[in-house]
Design an enzyme around this catalytic site. Structure first.
Site, PDB file in Angstrom:
ATOM      1  N   ARG A 188     -32.363   2.284  36.606  1.00 54.05           N
ATOM      2  CA  ARG A 188     -32.948   1.785  35.181  1.00 54.05           C
ATOM      3  C   ARG A 188     -33.025   0.329  35.056  1.00 54.05           C
ATOM      4  O   ARG A 188     -32.884  -0.218  34.154  1.00 54.05           O
ATOM      5  CB  ARG A 188     -31.935   2.269  33.965  1.00 54.05           C
ATOM      6  N   SER A 237     -31.726   7.250  25.710  1.00 57.96           N
ATOM      7  CA  SER A 237     -30.324   6.893  26.000  1.00 57.96           C
ATOM      8  C   SER A 237     -30.100   5.653  25.764  1.00 57.96           C
ATOM      9  O   SER A 237     -30.796   4.675  25.974  1.00 57.96           O
ATOM     10  CB  SER A 237     -30.217   7.211  27.472  1.00 57.96           C
ATOM     11  N   GLU A 309     -28.494   0.535  28.117  1.00 54.06           N
ATOM     12  CA  GLU A 309     -30.058   0.609  28.711  1.00 54.06           C
ATOM     13  C   GLU A 309     -31.196   0.082  27.979  1.00 54.06           C
ATOM     14  O   GLU A 309     -31.908  -0.421  28.568  1.00 54.06           O
ATOM     15  CB  GLU A 309     -30.291   2.244  29.208  1.00 54.06           C
TER      16      GLU A 309
END
Ligand code: FAD
Length: 316
Positions: A188, A237, A309
């Site tokens: 990520r 998320s 994230e």
């Protein structure tokens, strides 16, 4: 509805004589970022800029650099939390650069894609061309530019598995080409610098049967749909999964599922989704406060430091 006090916009004056004609550049002033984020939150961008061609993007960045205008890049806004004060200076978006085409007639597996293309459209085109490798994008929203920066992915793969080259513009408007290794893709994230605008990429895909590719993508999409909160502003998320564990499990174990602050809530459906439960009252400050509560309580409960994230930008 979030209301903002009227404020003066010192950057607007720089555009009295626009840097490019309107057929090369779309310009909007005081553009609410809530229109451009899946959280549907965030104060105004002073100047919202959408170049209509690659060359316009290059000229625009050179001009912004010469004029010393602070510049932020925004894709689909699916991974962004924009603070309530909005974004000072210019925000550049590549929504007009969406081309997807074969890169090389000799090698049908090589696809050229512009950064403003939607990931869903890219997946669809790959299926139509009977090319596999992009199934991981099923149910992952956003633009290709944002996906490359974030190395977006799922259990079926990530951008790193398919990228051979990424081309971007430096903050001064110079072209830079990076091969796969130089992109520095990790979980990520990537080493693509935050002051460069990703313009396009070459992807290497494998031949496959359309029905099989479509079936794998549909399975992932259904699996995501079953587990995800619905009808609430969200970024997917909020935190990255720590190595060998799941942020959602850790947050739930700390007793935080369903906890709310103002209009924001730790989703009762999936604890790693911090969502807008009440859009009438929710502000970005609510989300930011809830993020801090979750981090502190998780740290106290399990000693784990959750890493975001979601990207936070703009002014309080
Ligand atoms: C419902 C939902 C489900 C999701 N599921 C997943 C999932 O399964 N897996 C996953 O990885 N992510 C998931 N996400 C998060 C999100 O989809 C990804 O992070 C996506 O790749 C972000 O792309 P974007 O265009 O929206 O980028 P943005 O949110 O607009 O920006 C993200 C970052 O990329 C930068 N950026 C954007 N475009 C450019 C550009 N052209 N040049 C340089 N920098 C740029 C921005 O400055 C910012 O730092 C989900 C989000 C939602 C809302």
């Amino acid at each position: 509805v979030t209301r903002f006090e009227a404020r003066s916009n010192p950057w607007q004056a720089h555009f009295e004589t626009p840097p490019l004609p309107s057929d090369a550049l779309e310009i909007r002033f005081n553009e609410p970022m809530a229109r451009h984020t899946t959280l549907r939150l965030g104060g105004p961008a002073d100047v919202w800029l959408m170049p209509r061609t690659r060359d316009a993007a290059r000229s625009l960045l050179a001009w912004l650099s010469d004029a010393n205008i602070p510049t932020t890049f925004v894709g689909g806004g699916t991974n962004l939390l924009v603070r309530d004060g909005g974004i000072r200076g210019a925000v550049v978006n590549l929504g007009h650069l969406q081309a997807i085409a074969p890169q090389d007639p000799e090698n049908p597996g090589l696809i050229h894609v512009e950064a403003g293309a939607h990931t869903s459209k890219l997946l669809q085109v790959s299926i139509e061309r009977e090319l596999c490798g992009l199934e991981f994008l099923a149910g992952v929203p956003g633009s290709v530019g944002g996906g490359l920066r974030m190395n977006a992915g799922t259990y079926l793969g990530e951008f790193t598995n398919v990228v051979t080259q990424v081309r971007s513009l430096s903050s001064k408007g110079e072209w830079i080409a990076r091969d796969h290794a130089a992109c520095g893709f990790v979980y990520r994230n990537s080493a693509l610098p935050s002051d460069e605008l990703v313009i396009d990429a070459t992807l290497h895909l494998q031949p496959g049967r359309a029905e099989e590719i479509r079936a794998r993508a549909a399975e992932l999409k259904a699996r995501k749909r079953d587990r995800e909160p619905k009808a609430v502003g969200n970024n997917g998320s909020t935190f990255k999964n720590p190595p060998g564990d799941f942020a959602g499990r850790i947050i739930e174990a700390a007793g935080l599922k369903g906890v709310s602050l103002g209009g924001a809530q730790v989703s009762p459906v999936h604890a790693n989704w911090l969502v807008v439960a009440n859009s009438q009252i929710c502000t970005s400050a609510d989300l930011l406060g809830l993020i801090e509560i979750v981090r502190e309580k998780v740290q106290a409960h399990s000693g784990i430091e959750l890493e975001l994230e979601v990207r936070i930008i703009g002014e309080a």
